[in-house]
Design a protein around this motif. Structure first.
Motif, PDB file in Angstrom:
ATOM      1  N   GLY A  25       1.548  13.022   3.503  1.00  0.00           N
ATOM      2  CA  GLY A  25       1.367  13.405   1.973  1.00  0.00           C
ATOM      3  C   GLY A  25      -0.086  14.374   1.816  1.00  0.00           C
TER       4      GLY A  25
ATOM      5  N   CYS B 236      -5.033   9.965  -0.041  1.00  0.00           N
ATOM      6  CA  CYS B 236      -3.769   9.625   0.540  1.00  0.00           C
ATOM      7  C   CYS B 236      -4.248   9.061   2.239  1.00  0.00           C
ATOM      8  CB  CYS B 236      -2.881  10.855   0.717  1.00  0.00           C
ATOM      9  SG  CYS B 236      -2.126  11.343  -0.594  1.00  0.00           S
TER      10      CYS B 236
ATOM     11  N   ILE C 220       0.537   4.818  -2.223  1.00  0.00           N
ATOM     12  CA  ILE C 220       0.660   6.105  -1.625  1.00  0.00           C
ATOM     13  C   ILE C 220       1.652   7.030  -2.139  1.00  0.00           C
ATOM     14  CG2 ILE C 220       0.947   7.372   0.458  1.00  0.00           C
ATOM     15  CD1 ILE C 220      -0.338   5.095   2.031  1.00  0.00           C
TER      16      ILE C 220
ATOM     17  N   LEU D   2      -5.817   5.529   1.472  1.00  0.00           N
ATOM     18  CA  LEU D   2      -4.602   4.612   1.310  1.00  0.00           C
ATOM     19  C   LEU D   2      -4.007   4.158   2.482  1.00  0.00           C
ATOM     20  CD1 LEU D   2      -3.710   5.598  -2.168  1.00  0.00           C
ATOM     21  CD2 LEU D   2      -5.072   3.545  -1.671  1.00  0.00           C
ATOM     22  N   GLY D   3      -3.619   5.314   3.503  1.00  0.00           N
ATOM     23  CA  GLY D   3      -2.997   5.089   4.742  1.00  0.00           C
ATOM     24  C   GLY D   3      -3.957   4.210   5.620  1.00  0.00           C
TER      25      GLY D   3
ATOM     26  N   VAL E 275       0.593   7.986  -5.554  1.00  0.00           N
ATOM     27  CA  VAL E 275      -0.445   9.094  -5.576  1.00  0.00           C
ATOM     28  C   VAL E 275       0.117  10.534  -4.926  1.00  0.00           C
ATOM     29  CG1 VAL E 275      -2.445   9.943  -4.313  1.00  0.00           C
ATOM     30  CG2 VAL E 275      -2.558   7.523  -5.014  1.00  0.00           C
ATOM     31  N   ILE E 276       1.068  10.546  -4.164  1.00  0.00           N
ATOM     32  CA  ILE E 276       1.770  11.679  -3.820  1.00  0.00           C
ATOM     33  C   ILE E 276       2.657  12.241  -4.687  1.00  0.00           C
ATOM     34  CG2 ILE E 276       3.614  12.516  -2.068  1.00  0.00           C
ATOM     35  CD1 ILE E 276       2.358  10.527   0.054  1.00  0.00           C
TER      36      ILE E 276
ATOM     37  N   VAL F 257       0.815  -1.215  -0.044  1.00  0.00           N
ATOM     38  CA  VAL F 257       0.128  -0.060  -0.142  1.00  0.00           C
ATOM     39  C   VAL F 257       0.706   1.197  -0.142  1.00  0.00           C
ATOM     40  CG1 VAL F 257      -1.630   1.191   1.503  1.00  0.00           C
ATOM     41  CG2 VAL F 257      -1.792  -1.230   1.360  1.00  0.00           C
ATOM     42  N   LEU F 258       2.298   1.058   0.721  1.00  0.00           N
ATOM     43  CA  LEU F 258       2.825   2.491   0.534  1.00  0.00           C
ATOM     44  C   LEU F 258       3.378   2.801  -0.650  1.00  0.00           C
ATOM     45  CD1 LEU F 258       4.327   4.133   2.639  1.00  0.00           C
ATOM     46  CD2 LEU F 258       6.191   2.680   2.814  1.00  0.00           C
TER      47      LEU F 258
ATOM     48  N   PRO G 171       2.296   3.200   6.520  1.00  0.00           N
ATOM     49  CA  PRO G 171       1.424   3.687   5.675  1.00  0.00           C
ATOM     50  C   PRO G 171       0.427   5.045   5.906  1.00  0.00           C
ATOM     51  CG  PRO G 171       1.312   1.405   5.387  1.00  0.00           C
ATOM     52  CD  PRO G 171       2.094   1.733   6.597  1.00  0.00           C
ATOM     53  N   THR G 172      -0.001   4.695   7.170  1.00  0.00           N
ATOM     54  CA  THR G 172      -0.866   5.491   7.826  1.00  0.00           C
ATOM     55  C   THR G 172      -0.086   6.980   8.026  1.00  0.00           C
ATOM     56  OG1 THR G 172      -2.077   3.948   9.175  1.00  0.00           O
ATOM     57  CG2 THR G 172      -2.283   6.032  10.080  1.00  0.00           C
TER      58      THR G 172
ATOM     59  N   GLY H 248       0.474   8.344   4.427  1.00  0.00           N
ATOM     60  CA  GLY H 248      -0.663   8.902   3.832  1.00  0.00           C
ATOM     61  C   GLY H 248      -1.094  10.381   4.642  1.00  0.00           C
TER      62      GLY H 248
END
Length: 175
Positions: free
Chosen positions: A145, A98, A25, A101-102, A28-29, A21-22, A138-139, A142
């Protein structure tokens, strides 16, 4: 060259620590910031030419006080407003995406923790640590970002609104 290889290895290790998932992210960023940079470049470059062209065309008109002239002025201002606000809604969507996804990364990391707990029991903290890091990294990514994007898009929206107001006021004044 060695520094570049070390940097790439550090990025790869960070992505491995955060899970799949990272990577999403990060994409996307990157896309979000490319769009933000494009908006800043537009404001610093092409917008000045557009604003000057609109002003020149408006003040070159011999008649600027009729209803038709007012409609033409509003059309010019609307075109400039559209140009200034281009891609801002896409950036807003990416800012909102973001943290989501986090959260997805948090859920997938916690699933890994629960899988480890089901296999080894609750006494193995080391085996749960990788799942916890896949849940928290990831949190954090997200949120970082999203926060950076929120500040940039808020500035761009305010700047666009202010520039439209300034242009509308400028076209009202007679030279």
């Amino acid at each position: 060259m060695v520094v570049l290889i070390d940097a790439l290895n550090a990025i790869r290790d960070f992505l491995d620590t955060g899970g799949q998932v990272l990577f999403a992210i990060g994409i996307v960023i990157c896309v979000m910031w490319l769009l933000i940079l494009e908006r800043f470049m537009f404001l610093l470059g092409r917008y000045k030419h557009i604003k000057n062209d609109v002003s020149t065309n408006w003040f070159a008109r011999s008649e600027r006080h009729s209803w038709c002239s007012e409609q033409i002025k509003q059309a010019h201002v609307s075109r400039v407003k559209l140009a200034l606000n281009q891609n801002l809604s896409i950036i807003n969507v990416m800012v909102a995406l973001c943290p989501l996804l986090g959260l997805l990364g948090t859920v997938t990391g916690m699933i890994e923790v629960f899988d480890v707990m089901a296999i080894t029991g609750t006494g193995s903290a080391r085996s749960m640590a990788s799942g916890v890091s896949k849940a928290t990294i990831p949190t954090m990514a997200g949120m970082v970002g999203a926060l950076s994007g929120v500040f940039a898009v808020t500035y761009l929206q305010r700047k666009a609104k202010r520039e439209v107001e300034f242009l509308d006021d400028k076209l009202v004044l007679d030279h």
